[in-house]
Design a protein around this motif. Sequence first.
Motif, PDB file in Angstrom:
ATOM      1  N   ILE A  70       0.755  -1.261   0.024  1.00 24.81           N
ATOM      2  CA  ILE A  70      -0.105   0.161  -0.100  1.00 24.81           C
ATOM      3  C   ILE A  70       0.643   1.190   0.018  1.00 24.81           C
ATOM      4  N   ASN A  71       1.901   1.326   0.984  1.00 21.76           N
ATOM      5  CA  ASN A  71       2.704   2.562   1.038  1.00 21.76           C
ATOM      6  C   ASN A  71       3.241   2.865  -0.581  1.00 21.76           C
ATOM      7  N   ARG A  72       3.885   1.814  -1.148  1.00 19.40           N
ATOM      8  CA  ARG A  72       4.369   1.998  -2.542  1.00 19.40           C
ATOM      9  C   ARG A  72       3.430   2.289  -3.538  1.00 19.40           C
ATOM     10  N   LEU A  73       2.331   1.817  -3.432  1.00 19.69           N
ATOM     11  CA  LEU A  73       1.360   2.052  -4.479  1.00 19.69           C
ATOM     12  C   LEU A  73       0.851   3.531  -4.182  1.00 19.69           C
ATOM     13  N   ASN A  74       0.701   3.878  -2.885  1.00 22.65           N
ATOM     14  CA  ASN A  74       0.498   5.323  -2.730  1.00 22.65           C
ATOM     15  C   ASN A  74       1.734   6.384  -3.204  1.00 22.65           C
ATOM     16  N   ARG A  75       2.960   5.937  -3.135  1.00 25.71           N
ATOM     17  CA  ARG A  75       3.790   6.914  -3.407  1.00 25.71           C
ATOM     18  C   ARG A  75       3.766   7.017  -5.022  1.00 25.71           C
ATOM     19  N   GLU A  76       3.402   5.849  -5.735  1.00 24.47           N
ATOM     20  CA  GLU A  76       3.473   5.890  -7.142  1.00 24.47           C
ATOM     21  C   GLU A  76       2.188   6.631  -7.784  1.00 24.47           C
ATOM     22  N   ALA A  77       1.042   6.678  -6.907  1.00 27.30           N
ATOM     23  CA  ALA A  77      -0.146   7.374  -7.314  1.00 27.30           C
ATOM     24  C   ALA A  77       0.079   8.867  -6.869  1.00 27.30           C
ATOM     25  N   ILE A  78       0.833   9.345  -5.922  1.00 28.91           N
ATOM     26  CA  ILE A  78       1.115  10.469  -5.532  1.00 28.91           C
ATOM     27  C   ILE A  78       1.951  10.986  -6.629  1.00 28.91           C
ATOM     28  N   ALA A  79       2.987  10.461  -7.121  1.00 27.62           N
ATOM     29  CA  ALA A  79       4.032  10.854  -8.208  1.00 27.62           C
ATOM     30  C   ALA A  79       3.076  11.012  -9.664  1.00 27.62           C
ATOM     31  N   ALA A  80       2.128  10.304  -9.712  1.00 30.86           N
ATOM     32  CA  ALA A  80       1.400  10.498 -11.124  1.00 30.86           C
ATOM     33  C   ALA A  80       0.226  11.478 -11.051  1.00 30.86           C
ATOM     34  N   VAL A  81      -0.262  11.830  -9.534  1.00 27.60           N
ATOM     35  CA  VAL A  81      -0.943  13.057  -9.306  1.00 27.60           C
ATOM     36  C   VAL A  81      -0.116  14.322  -9.568  1.00 27.60           C
ATOM     37  N   GLU A  82       1.003  14.285  -8.878  1.00 27.31           N
ATOM     38  CA  GLU A  82       1.919  15.583  -9.266  1.00 27.31           C
ATOM     39  C   GLU A  82       2.285  15.655 -10.462  1.00 27.31           C
ATOM     40  N   ALA A  83       2.342  14.828 -11.367  1.00 27.00           N
ATOM     41  CA  ALA A  83       2.765  15.109 -12.624  1.00 27.00           C
ATOM     42  C   ALA A  83       1.405  15.573 -13.370  1.00 27.00           C
ATOM     43  N   GLU A  84       0.208  15.009 -13.089  1.00 26.40           N
ATOM     44  CA  GLU A  84      -1.082  15.456 -13.884  1.00 26.40           C
ATOM     45  C   GLU A  84      -1.314  17.068 -13.192  1.00 26.40           C
ATOM     46  N   LEU A  85      -0.845  17.112 -12.013  1.00 24.15           N
ATOM     47  CA  LEU A  85      -1.140  18.809 -11.507  1.00 24.15           C
ATOM     48  C   LEU A  85      -0.385  19.443 -12.417  1.00 24.15           C
ATOM     49  N   THR A  86       1.002  19.069 -12.610  1.00 25.67           N
ATOM     50  CA  THR A  86       1.989  20.062 -13.558  1.00 25.67           C
ATOM     51  C   THR A  86       1.265  20.216 -14.803  1.00 25.67           C
ATOM     52  N   ALA A  87       0.936  18.967 -15.156  1.00 20.32           N
ATOM     53  CA  ALA A  87       0.413  18.826 -16.973  1.00 20.32           C
ATOM     54  C   ALA A  87      -0.987  20.033 -17.007  1.00 20.32           C
ATOM     55  N   GLN A  88      -1.598  19.982 -15.731  1.00 18.65           N
ATOM     56  CA  GLN A  88      -3.009  20.920 -15.937  1.00 18.65           C
ATOM     57  C   GLN A  88      -2.607  22.285 -15.429  1.00 18.65           C
ATOM     58  N   GLY A  89      -1.277  22.450 -15.087  1.00 17.13           N
ATOM     59  CA  GLY A  89      -1.168  23.863 -14.715  1.00 17.13           C
ATOM     60  C   GLY A  89      -1.518  24.141 -13.031  1.00 17.13           C
TER      61      GLY A  89
END
Length: 347
Positions: free
Chosen positions: A54-73
């Motif tokens: 669960i912790n690894r998956l959360n970290r991966e999901a957070i990284a994806a959200v951070e990338a999506e936040l950046t992509a959407q400005g």
Amino acid sequence: MSFDALLWLSFGGPEGPADVRPFLENVTRGRGVPPERLDEVEQHYQHFGGVSPINRLNREAIAAVEAELTAQGVKLPVYFGNRNWHPMAEETVGTMLADGVHRALVFPTSAYGGYSACRQYDEDIERVRAAVGQNAPELVKLRQFFDHPLFIESFADATREALATLPEDARLVFTAHSVPVSADKAAGPPSEGGGRYSKQVEEASRLVAAAVGVPEYDVVWQSRSGPPQIPWLDPDIVDHIEALHAQGVAAVAVCPIGFVSDHLEVIWDLDNEAAEKAQELGMAFARVATPNSDPRFAQLVVELIREHTEGIEPRKLSPGFTAAGCTVNGAPCAPLCCEPVKRPTRP
């Protein structure tokens, strides 16, 4: 409305053999769970080297959200905190305060209502703010998303992929974490008559089945952990597989609709116990993937964020279900909503 950060709030899990017992003691503190039950569950974790994904998956999901936040400005730092294991939410919110965060959104890693799925996260928020002190950031929890189009689309595509590996007459079975019947009866505000959790699970299952074009399916439960004299939502997935076999069903696809990622309950109760039961009975078995690694999951989280930061219209597929779960500083989203009759045990 202006926000300084996002807190990713999750359940937590051990990341090594020495972590398992203290983690389980955190989970069950004050609930009177007998040591022998902890011994049993500890072995489930030790089967995987004492590591929950669960912790690894959360970290991966957070990284994806951070990338999506950046992509959407969208400029919003993401912090990670857990209820039961490091990084603990109290420490994380303390760091947020030190970093100058005054108001933050909170994403709880659950799509549903009910005590364990929603209200307990409110209690987490209230507890961590009290631990941090009077200058703690304001914390606004994002709403439930069980009927969000992106959530349903992700599960629908994964279900199609699983069914494609099985004979055409395979039975589709949805499963979610069981809770005591009394807890489900108290789920939602009293004016709704209870059952918010089970009704939402059933609705999400209906939406996925409709998207896939499967007219007949089952909704069952898994991972119960409590005294046998206390009724929990049933039937259990393993018992249901046996019942399907007795009915002549030769193949089953199991969709863990109640989970956003491969928690230990998914990889143990489904990938081990349920799969082994199907194999024992000579049934073909496939497990549907959870959304955590699907890019649409990160898009969903960012969309929930933008409902607050930009006022975009919430997307829901079930207008008959109230949009719920958005709370401020741990207050319930409605009077007496999901009041804990007796805290469900979830080791």
